[in-house]
Write a protein that holds these residues in place. Structure first.
Motif, PDB file in Angstrom:
ATOM      1  N   ARG A   1      45.284   4.310  33.597  1.00 50.24           N
ATOM      2  CA  ARG A   1      46.018   5.263  34.436  1.00 50.24           C
ATOM      3  C   ARG A   1      45.992   6.661  33.830  1.00 50.24           C
ATOM      4  N   ASN A   2      46.316   7.645  34.670  1.00 54.97           N
ATOM      5  CA  ASN A   2      46.133   9.041  34.269  1.00 54.97           C
ATOM      6  C   ASN A   2      46.945   9.458  33.048  1.00 54.97           C
TER       7      ASN A   2
ATOM      8  N   TRP B   1      43.313  15.627  33.660  1.00 54.62           N
ATOM      9  CA  TRP B   1      43.798  16.996  33.512  1.00 54.62           C
ATOM     10  C   TRP B   1      42.768  17.950  32.915  1.00 54.62           C
ATOM     11  N   HIS B   2      41.884  17.435  32.072  1.00 53.82           N
ATOM     12  CA  HIS B   2      40.917  18.325  31.399  1.00 53.82           C
ATOM     13  C   HIS B   2      39.749  18.727  32.297  1.00 53.82           C
ATOM     14  N   PHE B   3      39.652  18.144  33.495  1.00 54.02           N
ATOM     15  CA  PHE B   3      38.578  18.534  34.416  1.00 54.02           C
ATOM     16  C   PHE B   3      38.742  20.017  34.788  1.00 54.02           C
TER      17      PHE B   3
ATOM     18  N   GLY C   1      34.161  10.258  37.640  1.00 46.90           N
ATOM     19  CA  GLY C   1      33.883  11.591  38.154  1.00 46.90           C
ATOM     20  C   GLY C   1      34.951  12.100  39.113  1.00 46.90           C
ATOM     21  N   ASP C   2      36.024  11.336  39.264  1.00 46.83           N
ATOM     22  CA  ASP C   2      37.071  11.701  40.217  1.00 46.83           C
ATOM     23  C   ASP C   2      38.223  12.404  39.494  1.00 46.83           C
ATOM     24  N   TYR C   3      38.611  13.560  39.995  1.00 50.30           N
ATOM     25  CA  TYR C   3      39.719  14.312  39.389  1.00 50.30           C
ATOM     26  C   TYR C   3      41.026  13.528  39.519  1.00 50.30           C
ATOM     27  N   PHE C   4      41.294  13.032  40.710  1.00 52.90           N
ATOM     28  CA  PHE C   4      42.495  12.214  40.909  1.00 52.90           C
ATOM     29  C   PHE C   4      42.190  10.759  40.559  1.00 52.90           C
ATOM     30  N   GLY C   5      43.182  10.096  39.990  1.00 55.12           N
ATOM     31  CA  GLY C   5      43.070   8.641  39.843  1.00 55.12           C
ATOM     32  C   GLY C   5      42.485   8.187  38.530  1.00 55.12           C
TER      33      GLY C   5
ATOM     34  N   GLN D   1      42.719  11.591  25.876  1.00 56.42           N
ATOM     35  CA  GLN D   1      41.839  12.760  25.928  1.00 56.42           C
ATOM     36  C   GLN D   1      42.373  13.852  24.993  1.00 56.42           C
ATOM     37  N   ALA D   2      43.698  14.043  25.010  1.00 57.52           N
ATOM     38  CA  ALA D   2      44.318  15.063  24.147  1.00 57.52           C
ATOM     39  C   ALA D   2      44.166  14.705  22.663  1.00 57.52           C
ATOM     40  N   LYS D   3      44.064  13.414  22.368  1.00 59.82           N
ATOM     41  CA  LYS D   3      43.843  12.980  20.983  1.00 59.82           C
ATOM     42  C   LYS D   3      42.385  13.096  20.559  1.00 59.82           C
TER      43      LYS D   3
END
Ligand code: MG
Length: 308
Positions: free
Chosen positions: A160-161, A296-298, A104-108, A168-170
């Protein structure tokens, strides 16, 4: 196996040591001040005042020293937990558990840990600070994590991000990523502990069993033998509580690394304050950099975009 814990006073501690002096064994484990072994019972005394009896004669020996206060079993009816019905005395069994954090964290990153805690180590793990895991702060978890890693067979995975954003993009959902990480961490741990096998595996449930295995349908190896799913699983077995601490410690470590390269302390969560911080980083270090430290998609991305 019977597992009984008493809380005793300092005076009784001395009596216990004298009584079992001829059965003394050396046990170099954190928090242990005395240990003895009878043919059918192991006796372990902790600095905290806890006295543990394990084995067939546990009840007989414990009865010499006090009223039996509790066994280390927990009810499988932990309040509000959803999922599989677990065997009686599940909390006293040898269990491989897994849990994740960072979702649930945008960063990390997302991190997943799997940890094996055999019955014989349950009390030790509790003494190392795992009990009351709901009370654990991030700082406390960082502090106890090294001892826990040293004490248990485990596997910790960090997504890692960059990799997260590519998957996620796939078209990978977060659920699918999590399922793949749990499966991999469990596999790794099973390999490390072989030929020993856990009595059961317990996954802190983030998806129903059918959904979880559907995510894994294209995997070459799928861990499914003796697997249980439950929410609030950290309250059902100390292996999951420990997994949750190791996952958290790995998340915090990666957050430290990212904060370092970002030049400020990155915020956890995905609140409005996170949008503000993201916008600040975007202005200073650019979109690519921000992307490399976030999920990134958040929705935070679009909110930050509007601020710059
Ligand atoms: Mg969880």
């Amino acid at each position: 196996m019977s597992n009984i814990v008493l809380t005793i006073s300092t005076n009784i501690q001395k009596e216990v040591m004298a009584y079992y002096a001829s059965n003394y064994i050396e046990r170099k484990a954190p928090g242990v001040i005395f240990a003895a072994k009878l043919p059918d019972t192991s006796i372990t005394m902790y600095k905290s005042g806890k006295l543990m009896f394990q084995g067939g004669g546990a009840e007989r020996e414990a009865a010499r020293w006090g009223i039996i206060e509790k066994t280390t079993s927990q009810k499988s009816s932990t309040i509000g937990a959803k999922g599989d019905t677990l065997p009686d005395q599940f909390a006293t069994m040898s269990v491989l558990g897994s849990d994740e954090t960072g979702t649930g964290d945008y960063f990390g990153p997302i991190t997943v840990a799997a940890v094996y805690v055999p019955a014989s180590k349950i009390e030790l793990i509790n003494e190392l600070g795992v009990k009351d895991s709901k009370m654990l702060t991030d700082d406390y978890m960082r502090k106890i994590a090294p001892d826990l890693r040293a004490a248990c067979v485990h596997s910790v995975l960090v997504l890692r991000n960059d990799k997260y954003n590519n998957l996620q993009a796939k078209g990978y959902s977060q659920g699918k990523m999590k399922a793949m990480m749990h499966n991999k961490a469990l596999q790794n741990t099973l390999v490390k502990m072989a030929p020993e096998k856990p009595e059961f595996i317990l996954i802190d449930q983030f998806a129903e069993r059918g959904v979880y295995y559907n995510y894994l349908k294209n995997e070459r190896e799928i861990v499914q033998e003796n697997v249980y799913f439950s929410t609030k699983a950290e309250q059902l077995h100390v292996a999951v509580a420990t997994a949750s601490i190791l996952a958290r410690a790995a998340f915090l470590k990666e957050m430290d690394r990212l904060s370092n390269i970002a030049g400020l302390e990155l915020m956890k969560g995905a609140s409005n304050k996170v949008d503000v911080q993201a916008a600040r980083i975007w202005r200073k270090q650019g979109e690519e950099f921000l992307r490399s430290i976030t999920k990134w998609h958040f929705a935070n991305t679009e909110k930050a975009r509007k601020m710059i």
